[in-house]
Design a protein around this motif. Structure first.
Motif, PDB file in Angstrom:
ATOM      1  N   THR A  79     -63.547  26.431  -7.491  1.00  0.00           N
ATOM      2  CA  THR A  79     -62.122  26.657  -7.232  1.00  0.00           C
ATOM      3  C   THR A  79     -61.903  27.324  -5.880  1.00  0.00           C
ATOM      4  O   THR A  79     -60.801  27.642  -5.516  1.00  0.00           O
ATOM      5  CB  THR A  79     -61.471  27.508  -8.333  1.00  0.00           C
ATOM      6  N   GLY A  80     -62.996  27.549  -5.173  1.00  0.00           N
ATOM      7  CA  GLY A  80     -62.835  27.957  -3.784  1.00  0.00           C
ATOM      8  C   GLY A  80     -62.770  29.446  -3.555  1.00  0.00           C
ATOM      9  O   GLY A  80     -62.176  29.913  -2.586  1.00  0.00           O
ATOM     10  N   SER A 138     -66.052  14.816  15.852  1.00  0.00           N
ATOM     11  CA  SER A 138     -65.700  15.275  14.501  1.00  0.00           C
ATOM     12  C   SER A 138     -64.835  16.539  14.545  1.00  0.00           C
ATOM     13  O   SER A 138     -64.566  17.148  13.516  1.00  0.00           O
ATOM     14  CB  SER A 138     -66.966  15.527  13.674  1.00  0.00           C
ATOM     15  N   TYR A 139     -64.404  16.927  15.764  1.00  0.00           N
ATOM     16  CA  TYR A 139     -63.664  18.189  15.901  1.00  0.00           C
ATOM     17  C   TYR A 139     -62.350  18.177  15.109  1.00  0.00           C
ATOM     18  O   TYR A 139     -62.039  19.121  14.385  1.00  0.00           O
ATOM     19  CB  TYR A 139     -63.384  18.471  17.379  1.00  0.00           C
ATOM     20  N   ASP A 140     -61.594  17.077  15.238  1.00  0.00           N
ATOM     21  CA  ASP A 140     -60.278  17.014  14.585  1.00  0.00           C
ATOM     22  C   ASP A 140     -60.399  17.200  13.080  1.00  0.00           C
ATOM     23  O   ASP A 140     -59.655  17.952  12.459  1.00  0.00           O
ATOM     24  CB  ASP A 140     -59.602  15.662  14.865  1.00  0.00           C
ATOM     25  N   GLN A 141     -61.351  16.463  12.515  1.00  0.00           N
ATOM     26  CA  GLN A 141     -61.539  16.507  11.062  1.00  0.00           C
ATOM     27  C   GLN A 141     -62.013  17.884  10.610  1.00  0.00           C
ATOM     28  O   GLN A 141     -61.521  18.438   9.629  1.00  0.00           O
ATOM     29  CB  GLN A 141     -62.554  15.449  10.683  1.00  0.00           C
ATOM     30  N   THR A 142     -62.950  18.467  11.366  1.00  0.00           N
ATOM     31  CA  THR A 142     -63.463  19.794  11.007  1.00  0.00           C
ATOM     32  C   THR A 142     -62.345  20.826  11.090  1.00  0.00           C
ATOM     33  O   THR A 142     -62.182  21.665  10.192  1.00  0.00           O
ATOM     34  CB  THR A 142     -64.599  20.184  11.971  1.00  0.00           C
ATOM     35  N   LEU A 143     -61.556  20.747  12.173  1.00  0.00           N
ATOM     36  CA  LEU A 143     -60.466  21.705  12.360  1.00  0.00           C
ATOM     37  C   LEU A 143     -59.472  21.633  11.201  1.00  0.00           C
ATOM     38  O   LEU A 143     -59.103  22.657  10.610  1.00  0.00           O
ATOM     39  CB  LEU A 143     -59.752  21.412  13.684  1.00  0.00           C
ATOM     40  N   ARG A 144     -59.076  20.419  10.837  1.00  0.00           N
ATOM     41  CA  ARG A 144     -58.101  20.245   9.749  1.00  0.00           C
ATOM     42  C   ARG A 144     -58.662  20.753   8.428  1.00  0.00           C
ATOM     43  O   ARG A 144     -57.969  21.430   7.658  1.00  0.00           O
ATOM     44  CB  ARG A 144     -57.721  18.768   9.617  1.00  0.00           C
ATOM     45  N   ALA A 185     -58.789  24.863   4.308  1.00  0.00           N
ATOM     46  CA  ALA A 185     -59.600  25.723   3.429  1.00  0.00           C
ATOM     47  C   ALA A 185     -59.399  27.202   3.730  1.00  0.00           C
ATOM     48  O   ALA A 185     -59.822  28.049   2.954  1.00  0.00           O
ATOM     49  CB  ALA A 185     -61.079  25.352   3.604  1.00  0.00           C
ATOM     50  N   GLY A 186     -58.738  27.511   4.869  1.00  0.00           N
ATOM     51  CA  GLY A 186     -58.478  28.909   5.203  1.00  0.00           C
ATOM     52  C   GLY A 186     -59.619  29.594   5.921  1.00  0.00           C
ATOM     53  O   GLY A 186     -59.641  30.812   6.011  1.00  0.00           O
ATOM     54  N   ASN A 187     -60.607  28.852   6.392  1.00  0.00           N
ATOM     55  CA  ASN A 187     -61.727  29.506   7.084  1.00  0.00           C
ATOM     56  C   ASN A 187     -61.903  29.018   8.520  1.00  0.00           C
ATOM     57  O   ASN A 187     -63.007  29.024   9.048  1.00  0.00           O
ATOM     58  CB  ASN A 187     -63.034  29.341   6.291  1.00  0.00           C
TER      59      ASN A 187
END
Lengths: 436, 319
Positions: free
Chosen positions: A33-34, A90-96, A101-103
């Motif tokens: 649940t994160g 992969s920057y855009d995807q990682t950033l989003r 996720a809040g991290n």
């Protein structure tokens, strides 16, 4: 006795297992649940300040963002910046994902507008970015306010002005009799170079960002020189790509360039390495790449001089038009716990001497003080007059509503080169993507 | 549910098996013996993890197929709009036909090549152990890494075109991976190369179970090589054929990394598959809802073909 003992041990094991049976799913559920901690760094006591910085890297050279942040740490010994470099693709995807996720890092590098995955407007709309103060507002380039935020708020601090035009190997251009001044002499030079086994342009046909940039460069003088507000009209549904003569002419010019032999052999399957190899070795004269690349190419190819040039306009040299805009910005993560430290860094980076230093590190133009910039003698000498005359606008896809429009253009241009698609089909696909 | 049933039935089987054990006989207590070891709820942690990781995650992903979520922020439920868009979009339909072409092409050619190699390396040949390792190597190597090597081979300035020029066929040189006609065949070559070793190993395991005596008897009866293969070997390795083709189809339908590395779906969508489209829509173009819908379609197609394949190739009709 033996079997009783066995039973007893087993009984004890059962109790332990019962606890385990309950504990494992509970822990698993908590993890799933994160309930995981943020990777963002935190402020520590004792006056020292910490924050983290995410940026994209696309080559082995040190990122200008990292150099700037290291300079900040040198001048502010109590500050510690944690770097989170990510591969550019992969920057855009990682950033989003990290923002969701809040991290995500405290300071993240974003792009103005809404045309890419790292674009400011959708991220701000989703509440992931912190509104910035006046220092950032002052750096928003003229005419680009709507791409940095809405309702009077600004969510990104421009870092530099990037020109998107041609980067040329001046040494190779001189050997080929000088760079062509208009579109018809450009075609003649293409033929001459082709017959000597060289090419005027190095194209990464299999790398969509490059084909897209070429098409937009062709549209610069054909669409945006005539009508700098064309994107606004498209947004208001007053025009369409398929209904625009300028855009049609731009994509037909792709065929013209191909037929004139302007691209290197096998261009349709070329990657970015084809551009760096071609330009550094001088087998190709120029490429449609962001202007700051001149600096990296010059350091890679010792002995050759590189410069930034506008693409000659079809109507003549007087009609040339450039794309010059702030393509990257610093933004602050709205969920950051170190906003004060992050804001202090942004305020420092907004100072004129720092914007100038950053532009020099990256080989770009400074985001402030462009009016007094000395273009003579440098890599930007060929575009100085256009900038001073105001014959430039922001890169069009920054203002497009989603990344699918640019993807349709970029993959479509590859289709034009391979003969799979006609300019009309590509423009219709762009219109369809606009409405997604 | 299958996961809950299995441990329970095994636990229930245990005492019966215990009774058959020599020496266990009369001393074994019927219900509380040492062999009664296990309760259904022991499987709970595993069930919880499988449920959370597989079913809940997939279910949530599936839910987004019915929304217009971009990957961030809020979303609206849009019903079947994403599915309608898929079946109206020629790019997605092209991706579907490419997916089926690559899956069936790689299964057919990979299995034929795998079977031929397995038959060739089954017996007699002295170097068969080394050759088996060499043929199996592509399965062990990273698909992404090998795809980049293939990309280099097929590059316009790569060894293939250099070879063509060397033998005087320089006019045939082309950017193989960016040629609208050849790109998909080039990708197929790489897929067949990487799947052959896997099929070979499965067929070898099947061939190990074929009795030499039966083959010899057929040979004495006058059956030629083809007749022996057709009437003796092939029926005996039918289960291996079923496994190799089913796994091959599932693998072929969801192939992703070699295509991303070789062509990225290009030129202009000529090698786009459902898996590359799922990635592009969900992660590169910020259309998470559309990507999730496409992933559901892909899952349904894999399921249908896997079941069909199993039914077509099963050895016993009552299975």
């Amino acid at each position: 006795m033996k079997s009783e003992r066995l039973d007893m041990t087993q009984h004890r094991r059962y109790s332990g297992l019962k606890v385990g049976a309950l504990a494992v799913p509970t822990v698993a559920a908590l993890i799933l649940t994160g309930c995981s901690a943020s990777t963002g760094s935190s402020s520590s006591s004792g006056g020292s300040q910490e924050f983290s910085l995410s940026f994209a890297t696309s080559n082995t050279m040190e990122s200008p963002f990292q150099v700037l942040a290291e300079n900040y740490m040198k001048s502010h010994p109590n500050v510690k910046i944690t770097f989170n470099p990510q591969p550019n693709d992969s920057y855009d995807q990682t950033l989003r994902t990290q923002l969701q996720a809040g991290n995500a890092s405290d300071v993240v590098v974003t792009s103005p507008g809404s045309g890419t995955g790292r674009s400011i407007l959708p991220l701000a709309q989703a509440g992931f970015l912190e509104p910035l103060d006046d220092a950032a507002k002052k750096l928003v380039p003229e005419g680009s306010t709507s791409t940095f935020g809405s309702d009077g708020k600004v969510y990104g601090q421009a870092t530099e002005i990037t020109i998107s035009a041609l980067v040329s190997n001046e040494t190779a251009a001189a050997a080929a009799g000088g760079f062509p001044a208009d579109f018809s002499s450009l075609q003649q030079q293409c033929k001459a170079l082709e017959s000597s086994g060289k090419s005027l342009f190095a194209l990464a046909g299999a790398a969509p960002p490059n084909t897209g940039l070429m098409a937009m460069s062709l549209a610069a003088s054909r669409v945006y020189a005539e009508d700098p507000k064309w994107n606004d009209k498209r947004a208001a549904k007053e025009t369409t790509f398929a209904g625009s003569d300028g855009w049609k002419s731009a994509l037909e010019a792709v065929n013209t360039l191909k037929d004139a032999g302007c691209f290197q052999k096998g261009a349709a399957g070329g990657g970015f390495d084809a551009i760096t190899k071609g330009l550094a070795s001088g087998t190709s004269v120029s490429g449609f790449i962001p202007a700051p690349s001149w600096k990296q190419l010059q350091s890679a190819a010792g002995g050759s001089q590189f410069a930034v040039r506008p693409l000659p306009a079809e109507q003549g040299s007087g009609k040339s038009y450039l794309f010059a805009s702030a393509n990257y910005a610093f933004s602050i993560n709205a969920a950051s716990k170190n906003k004060d430290a992050a804001k202090a860094f942004l305020d420092w980076a907004a100072q004129p001497e720092q914007t100038k230093a950053f532009a020099e590190i990256d080989g770009a133009l400074p985001v402030s003080g462009l009016d007094t910039y000395d273009f003579d003698g440098g890599a930007y000498k060929n575009v100085g007059a256009l900038i001073k005359d105001g014959k430039y606008g922001p890169l069009p896809n920054i203002q497009w509503p989603n990344s699918a429009v640019y993807d349709a253009l970029a993959t479509g241009v590859q289709g034009i080169i391979t003969g799979q698609k006609s300019p009309d089909q590509v423009l219709q696909a762009m219109d369809a993507a606009w409405g997604q | 549910m299958t996961a809950t049933m299995q441990p329970k039935s095994e636990a229930a089987e245990a005492p019966r098996r215990g009774k058959r054990t020599p020496g266990a006989g009369e001393n074994t207590r019927p219900r509380r013996g040492p062999m009664q070891f296990g309760h259904w709820w022991w499987a709970l942690p595993g069930i919880a993890l499988v449920f959370a990781i597989h079913y809940v995650a997939t279910g949530i992903g599936g839910f987004f197929a019915f929304t217009n979520w971009t990957g961030i922020g809020s979303f609206k439920i849009t019903g079947l709009a994403n599915f309608e868009a898929i079946f109206k979009d020629p790019t997605k339909l092209g991706a579907l036909s490419n997916t089926l072409f690559l899956a069936f092409g790689s299964v057919l050619l990979g299995n034929i090549a795998g079977l031929v190699i397995a038959l060739g390396l089954n017996r007699v040949l002295k170097t068969r152990y080394i050759l088996r390792t060499l043929f199996f190597m592509p399965v062990v190597l990273s698909p992404l890494a090998t795809a980049y090597i293939w990309k280099y081979i097929f590059d316009f300035d790569g060894p293939l075109n250099a070879f063509l020029a060397a033998i005087g066929a320089g006019d045939q040189a082309k950017p193989w991976l960016a040629d609208p006609q050849w790109a998909i065949w080039t990708v197929l070559v790489v897929l067949v190369w990487s799947s052959t070793g896997f099929a070979m190993v499965i067929f070898m395991a099947g061939l190990a179970g074929v009795p030499v005596e039966v083959e010899e008897a057929a040979a004495i009866d006058g059956a030629n090589l083809w007749q022996r293969f057709r009437n003796v070997t092939l029926p005996a390795i039918r289960p291996a054929v079923a496994i190799a083709t089913t796994l091959g189809i599932v693998q072929g339908l969801r192939v992703f990394d070699p295509i991303m590395a070789l062509t990225g779906g290009g030129p202009a969508g000529a090698t786009e598959t459902l898996a590359t489209q799922v990635y592009k829509q969900a992660f590169a173009l910020g259309n998470f809802g559309g990507g999730a819908a496409l992933a559901l379609v892909l899952a349904a197609i894999i399921l249908i073909f896997a079941v069909l394949q199993q039914r077509l190739t099963r050895s016993n009709p009552e299975d």
